[in-house]
Write an enzyme that holds these catalytic residues in place. Structure first.
Site, PDB file in Angstrom:
ATOM      1  N   LYS A   1       0.843  -1.211   0.000  1.00  0.00           N
ATOM      2  CA  LYS A   1       0.000   0.000   0.000  1.00  0.00           C
ATOM      3  C   LYS A   1       0.874   1.254   0.000  1.00  0.00           C
ATOM      4  O   LYS A   1       0.646   2.179  -0.779  1.00  0.00           O
ATOM      5  CB  LYS A   1      -0.889  -0.076   1.257  1.00  0.00           C
ATOM      6  N   SER A   2       1.867   1.297   0.877  1.00  0.00           N
ATOM      7  CA  SER A   2       2.723   2.496   0.973  1.00  0.00           C
ATOM      8  C   SER A   2       3.418   2.777  -0.357  1.00  0.00           C
ATOM      9  O   SER A   2       3.485   3.919  -0.811  1.00  0.00           O
ATOM     10  CB  SER A   2       3.802   2.291   2.034  1.00  0.00           C
TER      11      SER A   2
ATOM     12  N   ARG B   1       2.924   5.961  -3.374  1.00  0.00           N
ATOM     13  CA  ARG B   1       4.073   6.785  -3.813  1.00  0.00           C
ATOM     14  C   ARG B   1       4.301   6.671  -5.309  1.00  0.00           C
ATOM     15  O   ARG B   1       4.555   7.669  -5.987  1.00  0.00           O
ATOM     16  CB  ARG B   1       5.326   6.371  -3.039  1.00  0.00           C
TER      17      ARG B   1
ATOM     18  N   SER C   1       7.582  10.171  11.241  1.00  0.00           N
ATOM     19  CA  SER C   1       6.438   9.889  10.366  1.00  0.00           C
ATOM     20  C   SER C   1       6.891   9.903   8.916  1.00  0.00           C
ATOM     21  O   SER C   1       7.332  10.925   8.397  1.00  0.00           O
ATOM     22  CB  SER C   1       5.337  10.927  10.574  1.00  0.00           C
TER      23      SER C   1
ATOM     24  N   GLN D   1       4.949   9.642   6.464  1.00  0.00           N
ATOM     25  CA  GLN D   1       4.003  10.424   5.662  1.00  0.00           C
ATOM     26  C   GLN D   1       4.398  11.895   5.658  1.00  0.00           C
ATOM     27  O   GLN D   1       4.371  12.555   4.619  1.00  0.00           O
ATOM     28  CB  GLN D   1       2.591  10.256   6.229  1.00  0.00           C
TER      29      GLN D   1
ATOM     30  N   ASP E   1       2.336  -0.415  12.177  1.00  0.00           N
ATOM     31  CA  ASP E   1       1.117  -1.024  11.642  1.00  0.00           C
ATOM     32  C   ASP E   1       0.955  -2.482  12.085  1.00  0.00           C
ATOM     33  O   ASP E   1      -0.121  -3.066  11.929  1.00  0.00           O
ATOM     34  CB  ASP E   1       1.116  -0.947  10.110  1.00  0.00           C
TER      35      ASP E   1
ATOM     36  N   LYS F   1      -4.388   6.510  14.888  1.00  0.00           N
ATOM     37  CA  LYS F   1      -4.490   5.809  13.601  1.00  0.00           C
ATOM     38  C   LYS F   1      -5.974   5.748  13.204  1.00  0.00           C
ATOM     39  O   LYS F   1      -6.778   6.521  13.713  1.00  0.00           O
ATOM     40  CB  LYS F   1      -3.856   4.418  13.718  1.00  0.00           C
TER      41      LYS F   1
ATOM     42  N   ARG G   1      -5.925   2.545  18.390  1.00  0.00           N
ATOM     43  CA  ARG G   1      -5.604   1.103  18.335  1.00  0.00           C
ATOM     44  C   ARG G   1      -5.158   0.539  19.683  1.00  0.00           C
ATOM     45  O   ARG G   1      -5.257  -0.673  19.887  1.00  0.00           O
ATOM     46  CB  ARG G   1      -4.552   0.831  17.244  1.00  0.00           C
TER      47      ARG G   1
ATOM     48  N   ARG H   1      -7.013  -2.986  10.264  1.00  0.00           N
ATOM     49  CA  ARG H   1      -5.987  -3.806  10.942  1.00  0.00           C
ATOM     50  C   ARG H   1      -6.544  -4.465  12.206  1.00  0.00           C
ATOM     51  O   ARG H   1      -6.076  -5.516  12.631  1.00  0.00           O
ATOM     52  CB  ARG H   1      -4.729  -2.993  11.219  1.00  0.00           C
TER      53      ARG H   1
END
Ligand code: S3P
Length: 433
Positions: A28-29, A33, A172, A174, A320, A347, A351, A393
């Protein structure tokens, strides 16, 4: 044995083993990108094994709204690069859905556009902190407005950017990526300094596509105005998705499972080190490198699981995976604990609270800290009704818990797995006995 489907609630029954070979969806990451960078590159990019995740589709939809031509055929996505200056103002608000990565990383690109944009998200994303990304972009000269409390929607006025040197207050990937992407639109060199290393897929992809990027210790520098070149890219399988299968395989005593083509970028493999340190045998086979990213096969062999403490400095590399590791901890000799993970509270759900609540529902002993958890070892889990709070998740971590529990577990609102792994339940069903 196995899983019976209903529209929203999944029923999980105890299992004794996972056996066979599985393939994870594209990471996914990395998919986010590759999509963003090829949109602002020159010429076409063909992305193979693009993530099936709904979050990555949100990124593609936002890019389409910005005038980028994108075609998707199964897992191959073709993007006609618009060039650094080729994006167009969207008539509608950009909708990042549930995806923090879309909202935060795309902010870096939107900050540098000469037009106005508004970006929104779903209820969960609308509660997630955005100041962390707006702060450095504002230092670069971007004019961005947030809703009260530093929350979405985000409104970008557009304008010229100047380079900065930015020390990340929270580790981070992101935020780091947003600043590097904005750096492409600033004249001169933009630098980001990380307190601890976080996933470096943006840096690798920028290098692969021809950007002028330097890496010295914890500092990453990018030069503005670089021409990115479109190319053929391959996305490795998602190691964060594989984590659910690794843990399930290790918890079910007769398992013999191979997970093929998993991304093994060293900034993502802390899960392998932690499992190995706690007695979980995961063998890495057939390693190769594609577009600067390592990948290989994982062979899961159950054994004696010791458990232990996860050091705070390992936490950013495992962020994650902590929900499923908490489940893992209940089945180890010593249990498992970690601190330094306050980020988990912001998140897709809180979580820490949601893992604690659901583990307790299953009869486990759990201690909750402001920044972590301690789960006791040798716990007998009982099947229970799991509230996912719409968090993918959580749904997958507790499906794994259900396999190792006594009795039936019900996963409410199980459709949220689509966010990162739409094929999760079908894939699990194929290898379960
Ligand atoms: C991601 C970085 C992490 C992670 C998220 C994906 C990324 O978030 O939790 O699922 O693709 O860069 P932070 O950067 O907020 O730690």
């Amino acid at each position: 044995m196995g899983i019976f489907t209903s529209t929203k609630t999944k029923k999980i029954r105890p299992a004794t083993k996972l056996e066979g070979t599985v393939q994870m969806p594209g990471d996914k990451s990395i998919s986010h990108r590759y999509a963003m960078l090829s949109a602002i590159a020159e010429g076409p990019t063909e992305i193979h094994f693009f993530a099936t995740s709904a979050d990555c589709q949100s990124t593609l939809d936002c890019l389409k709204s910005l005038g980028v031509k994108i075609e998707r055929r199964d897992d191959v996505v073709t993007i006609q690069g618009a060039g650094l200056a080729g994006l167009r103002q969207s008539a509608a608000r950009l909708d990042a859905g549930n995806s923090g990565s879309t909202m935060r990383m795309l902010s870096g690109i939107l900050a540098g556009q000469p037009f106005r944009s508004i970006m929104t998200g779903d209820a969960s994303l609308s509660r997630r902190p955005m100041k962390r990304v707006i702060e450095p972009l504002t230092q670069m000269g971007a004019r961005i407005q947030l809703a009260e409390g530093g929350l979405p929607p985000l409104e970008f006025e557009g304008g010229k950017l100047k380079p900065i040197r930015y020390e990340l207050p929270v580790p981070s990937a992101q935020v780091k990526s947003a600043v590097l992407l904005a750096g492409l639109y600033a004249e001169g060199e933009t630098e980001v300094v990380e307190p601890v290393p976080t996933r470096d897929h943006t840096e690798i992809a920028l290098e692969q596509m021809g950007a002028d990027i330097g890496r010295h210790g914890r500092t990453i520098a990018v030069r503005g105005g670089a021409k990115l070149e479109g190319k053929k890219l391959y996305v490795p399988g998602d190691i964060s998705s594989a984590a659910f299968f690794m843990v399930a395989g290790l918890l079910l005593p007769e398992s013999n499972l191979v997970i093929r083509n998993v991304g093994l970028n060293p900034t993502r493999t802390a899960i392998l080190d932690v499992l190995a340190g706690m007695g979980g045998r995961v063998k890495v086979l057939n390693v190769e490198m594609l577009n600067g990213e390592l990948l290989g096969d994982l062979h899961i062999e159950p054994g004696k699981l010791r458990g232990g403490e996860i050091a705070p400095e390992s936490v950013p590399g495992l962020i994650d995976e902590l929900p499923v590791l908490s489940v893992f901890g209940t089945q180890t000799e010593q249990g498992l604990s970690f601190h330094g993970a306050a980020e988990l509270r912001v998140k897709e759900s809180d979580r820490i609270a949601v893992v604690a609540e659901n583990l307790r529902c299953m009869g486990a002993e759990v201690e909750e800290f402001p920044d972590g958890l301690r789960v006791a070892g040798n716990q007998k889990l009982r099947g229970a009704e799991i509230e996912t709070h719409g968090d993918h998740r959580i749904a997958m971590a507790f499906a794994v818990a259900g396999l190792a529990a006594e009795g039936t577990t019900l996963i409410r609102d199980s459709g949220c797995v689509d966010i990162s792994f739409p094929e999760f339940f079908q894939t699990l069903e194929r290898v379960i006995s």
